[in-house]
Scaffold this motif. Structure first.
Motif, PDB file in Angstrom:
ATOM      1  N   ALA A  68      50.347 105.464  96.942  1.00  0.00           N
ATOM      2  CA  ALA A  68      50.541 104.831  98.282  1.00  0.00           C
ATOM      3  C   ALA A  68      49.661 103.663  98.102  1.00  0.00           C
ATOM      4  O   ALA A  68      50.033 102.648  99.663  1.00  0.00           O
ATOM      5  N   LEU A  69      49.320 103.695  98.125  1.00  0.00           N
ATOM      6  CA  LEU A  69      47.901 102.200  98.760  1.00  0.00           C
ATOM      7  C   LEU A  69      48.395 101.444  97.915  1.00  0.00           C
ATOM      8  O   LEU A  69      48.444 101.033  96.892  1.00  0.00           O
ATOM      9  N   PHE A 105      43.182  97.806 103.191  1.00  0.00           N
ATOM     10  CA  PHE A 105      43.986  98.786 102.050  1.00  0.00           C
ATOM     11  C   PHE A 105      45.751  99.176 103.410  1.00  0.00           C
ATOM     12  O   PHE A 105      44.820  98.786 104.807  1.00  0.00           O
ATOM     13  N   GLU A 157      48.991 100.994 103.488  1.00  0.00           N
ATOM     14  CA  GLU A 157      50.781 101.760 102.824  1.00  0.00           C
ATOM     15  C   GLU A 157      51.356 100.664 102.962  1.00  0.00           C
ATOM     16  O   GLU A 157      52.911 101.047 102.395  1.00  0.00           O
ATOM     17  N   LEU A 195      47.187  97.335 111.872  1.00  0.00           N
ATOM     18  CA  LEU A 195      46.040  95.998 112.373  1.00  0.00           C
ATOM     19  C   LEU A 195      47.203  94.791 112.536  1.00  0.00           C
ATOM     20  O   LEU A 195      47.003  93.743 114.115  1.00  0.00           O
ATOM     21  N   THR A 249      34.272  94.274 102.924  1.00  0.00           N
ATOM     22  CA  THR A 249      34.726  95.350 102.365  1.00  0.00           C
ATOM     23  C   THR A 249      35.372  95.648 103.888  1.00  0.00           C
ATOM     24  O   THR A 249      35.753  95.781 104.963  1.00  0.00           O
ATOM     25  N   PRO A 250      36.514  96.920 103.997  1.00  0.00           N
ATOM     26  CA  PRO A 250      37.526  97.914 104.470  1.00  0.00           C
ATOM     27  C   PRO A 250      36.453  98.494 105.633  1.00  0.00           C
ATOM     28  O   PRO A 250      37.154  98.759 106.720  1.00  0.00           O
ATOM     29  N   ALA A 251      35.422  98.882 104.924  1.00  0.00           N
ATOM     30  CA  ALA A 251      33.869  99.203 105.716  1.00  0.00           C
ATOM     31  C   ALA A 251      33.777  98.568 106.868  1.00  0.00           C
ATOM     32  O   ALA A 251      33.294  99.134 108.679  1.00  0.00           O
ATOM     33  N   LEU A 276      35.234  96.384 108.369  1.00  0.00           N
ATOM     34  CA  LEU A 276      36.103  96.194 109.416  1.00  0.00           C
ATOM     35  C   LEU A 276      36.169  97.165 110.803  1.00  0.00           C
ATOM     36  O   LEU A 276      36.029  97.151 111.268  1.00  0.00           O
ATOM     37  N   LEU A 277      36.110  98.707 109.812  1.00  0.00           N
ATOM     38  CA  LEU A 277      36.218  99.993 110.481  1.00  0.00           C
ATOM     39  C   LEU A 277      35.119 100.117 111.462  1.00  0.00           C
ATOM     40  O   LEU A 277      34.871 100.269 112.926  1.00  0.00           O
ATOM     41  N   MET A 278      34.050  99.046 111.165  1.00  0.00           N
ATOM     42  CA  MET A 278      32.630  99.010 111.935  1.00  0.00           C
ATOM     43  C   MET A 278      32.912  97.840 113.221  1.00  0.00           C
ATOM     44  O   MET A 278      32.257  98.714 114.112  1.00  0.00           O
ATOM     45  N   GLU A 305      35.703  97.238 114.265  1.00  0.00           N
ATOM     46  CA  GLU A 305      36.551  97.981 116.020  1.00  0.00           C
ATOM     47  C   GLU A 305      35.620  99.015 116.528  1.00  0.00           C
ATOM     48  O   GLU A 305      36.523  99.431 117.622  1.00  0.00           O
ATOM     49  N   MET A 355      37.205  91.762 100.578  1.00  0.00           N
ATOM     50  CA  MET A 355      37.262  93.439  99.603  1.00  0.00           C
ATOM     51  C   MET A 355      36.187  92.663  98.219  1.00  0.00           C
ATOM     52  O   MET A 355      36.090  92.729  97.351  1.00  0.00           O
TER      53      MET A 355
END
Lengths: 198, 198
Positions: free
Chosen positions: A53-54, A63, A65, A71, A87-89, A91-93, A95, A108
């Motif tokens: 899916a990803l 990442f 789908e 976003l 990294t996506p991590a 980005l989450l931090m 956010e 990446m």
């Protein structure tokens, strides 16, 4: 005397997880088989499912789908700001910190010549193309403050400045609640050098 | 802003691994997706494969792909000795020590009333039936020397002695190469109490 082949295959496959050696892989395998076969089935399905899916978002390279992630597709975000993270991590931090309303580009990775990771491996050509979007007024560099993250930020800054784009770097200094007595001297020195007017 | 659903499902599924919390699950998922998609596919396949292929040996209760495992089926092993261990990992350790030529019974656990694990959960009925085999002359208890392992050994010893079987326990004492100065006093006390004639 060895484990049955399918169990050995699982133990060896578990070692692809970061920080998992021979002993912990065996412990994990026994745990799954003795105590959590449902969990094992769910994990097996989730792995094969996510690989199907990803993909990577065409805009921010994180990442997703869908071809363009939620976003990047959001009308709520400020298209004049583009934040570059490793990294996506990360980005989450950002956010979670709820401090930033612009868009992102996820490298990446980071430049790391010792590991053979050069500009091509972290999609700098795509980042450049993305930053050239007419809507983008400022590129915020939020790579880590490690040697490699700093080198990456420096490299990107040179590249973008040469093209006349406004480039900024997130601030370094003491953490919120930080005490001078307990902070390392490198951070303290940076906080003094990069002091700002009030 | 959250991860895509398939990625969240993977992160949540990775948490079924022992010692893996939210942060490490995310780190593992990102690692697999960024750096090791082949490994992820192999792990997914291995999990689903092992759940299909692996059962418990009818004789020793350890993991096996066949009704009776290779060790139990071997003609090289001494059928008069039956060693009771907690887990397949313990069995492998004993085999690596190359000190034992008999057969095994694997409890797949230990008595642990606090965790609600009673005699039925560790297959004591099957162990008893196995120990009643006329070939068995001695049952060697090799559960751990933890409180729970000791309680389990004690429980099994009572059960088997009542049926007239010879029951032994592996020795406690100083490790090979161990120095009195550096061993804990509990172990040292046990080594003195359980001293043997030379």
């Amino acid at each position: 005397m060895k484990n049955p082949p399918s169990l050995e295959a699982l133990i060896s496959a578990l070692r692809c997880l970061p920080g998992v050696g021979a002993k912990s892989a065996q412990r994990m395998a026994f745990h799954l088989l003795q105590r959590d076969r449902d969990g094992a089935a769910r994990l097996g399905d989730a792995l094969l499912q996510v690989l199907q899916a990803l993909r990577h978002c065409e805009r921010c390279n994180s990442f997703s789908e869908t071809p363009v992630c939620a976003l990047c597709a959001s009308a709520q975000r400020d298209p004049s700001l583009l934040c570059v993270v490793e990294t996506p991590a990360d980005l989450l931090m950002l956010e979670q910190a709820q401090c930033y309303s612009g868009l992102y580009f996820v490298l990446m990775g980071r430049l790391s010549p010792l590991d053979g990771i050069g500009p091509k491996d972290i999609h700098l050509d795509r980042m450049l193309e993305r930053a050239r979007d007419v809507a983008v007024k400022e590129v915020v560099l939020a790579t880590n403050f490690t040697n490699e993250g700093e080198a990456t930020a420096h490299f990107i800054a040179e590249m973008l400045s040469a093209r006349g784009l406004k480039v900024t770097r997130i601030a370094r200094g003491l953490p919120v609640g930080g005490e001078l007595e307990h902070v390392d001297s490198g951070t303290l020195a940076r906080a003094v050098i990069e002091r700002r007017a009030l």
